[in-house]
Design a protein around this motif. Structure first.
Motif, PDB file in Angstrom:
ATOM      1  N   UNK A  31      27.673 -40.334 -59.113  1.00 14.32           N
ATOM      2  CA  UNK A  31      26.888 -39.955 -58.063  1.00 14.32           C
ATOM      3  C   UNK A  31      25.732 -39.048 -58.646  1.00 14.32           C
ATOM      4  N   UNK A  32      24.930 -38.751 -57.586  1.00 13.67           N
ATOM      5  CA  UNK A  32      23.769 -38.093 -58.020  1.00 13.67           C
ATOM      6  C   UNK A  32      23.848 -36.757 -58.950  1.00 13.67           C
ATOM      7  N   UNK A  33      24.851 -36.242 -58.579  1.00 17.36           N
ATOM      8  CA  UNK A  33      25.154 -35.037 -59.441  1.00 17.36           C
ATOM      9  C   UNK A  33      26.729 -34.636 -59.711  1.00 17.36           C
ATOM     10  N   UNK A  34      27.389 -35.821 -59.586  1.00 20.56           N
ATOM     11  CA  UNK A  34      28.831 -35.822 -59.930  1.00 20.56           C
ATOM     12  C   UNK A  34      29.024 -36.508 -61.169  1.00 20.56           C
ATOM     13  N   UNK A  66      41.337 -35.022 -67.101  1.00 17.00           N
ATOM     14  CA  UNK A  66      40.180 -35.449 -66.521  1.00 17.00           C
ATOM     15  C   UNK A  66      39.982 -34.586 -65.285  1.00 17.00           C
ATOM     16  N   UNK A  67      38.659 -34.469 -65.407  1.00 18.57           N
ATOM     17  CA  UNK A  67      38.030 -33.335 -64.648  1.00 18.57           C
ATOM     18  C   UNK A  67      36.808 -34.188 -63.765  1.00 18.57           C
ATOM     19  N   UNK A  68      36.884 -33.823 -62.443  1.00 20.18           N
ATOM     20  CA  UNK A  68      35.630 -33.986 -61.444  1.00 20.18           C
ATOM     21  C   UNK A  68      34.593 -32.832 -61.760  1.00 20.18           C
ATOM     22  N   UNK A  69      33.443 -33.222 -62.190  1.00 21.10           N
ATOM     23  CA  UNK A  69      32.451 -31.886 -62.055  1.00 21.10           C
ATOM     24  C   UNK A  69      31.225 -32.212 -61.026  1.00 21.10           C
ATOM     25  N   UNK A  70      30.916 -31.131 -60.297  1.00 24.15           N
ATOM     26  CA  UNK A  70      29.847 -31.223 -59.665  1.00 24.15           C
ATOM     27  C   UNK A  70      29.063 -30.155 -59.585  1.00 24.15           C
ATOM     28  N   UNK A  71      27.951 -30.201 -59.004  1.00 21.94           N
ATOM     29  CA  UNK A  71      27.130 -28.998 -59.189  1.00 21.94           C
ATOM     30  C   UNK A  71      27.690 -27.327 -58.885  1.00 21.94           C
TER      31      UNK A  71
END
Length: 132
Positions: free
Chosen positions: A69-72, A85-90
């Motif tokens: 995504x834009x910031x994901x 396995x990590x999901x990283x957002x702002x």
């Protein structure tokens, strides 16, 4: 008689020699400027990415990353015991899954030897679209 009196008078004293303190001050200031120039070049090289990054931990290593995504992002982080396995957002980091650790024979080979200065300079000078 007047011309003889000028001939007998001692010559005017020469300009005084520089004092030792003045020479020491000049040498010190030039040395300080050279050291500051070297430090500025090192800082610039690090900012532009020419110097290798230091301080990285061998215990954690990002082995893969995908923008979703834009910031994901979804990131795979290798640790000694597992691959995360990590999901990283702002705003946060979310644990998505745990994979078994990578076997030592499956790990990527060691990076190639660093280029010498001549090759590095040639790579920097190359411009896109310019024939070699």
């Amino acid at each position: 008689m007047n011309t003889q009196s000028h001939a007998l008078q001692p010559a005017a004293p020469a300009a005084p020699a520089m004092s030792a303190g003045s020479v020491l001050t000049q040498v010190s200031s030039v040395l300080a400027v050279i050291v500051l120039l070297i430090l500025a070049c090192a800082w610039l090289a690090r900012r532009l990415g020419f110097a290798p990054k230091t301080g990285g931990s061998q215990a954690l290593k990002v082995s893969a990353s995908v923008q979703v995504g834009q910031r994901e992002r979804v990131v795979i982080v290798d640790t000694a015991e597992a691959r995360l396995v990590l999901g990283v957002t702002a705003a946060q980091i979310t644990h998505l899954h745990t994979l078994p650790p990578v076997a030592p024979d499956e790990r990527a080979p060691a990076p190639a030897a660093p280029q010498d200065f001549r090759q590095l300079l040639q790579n920097l000078v190359k411009r896109p679209g310019k024939p070699q």
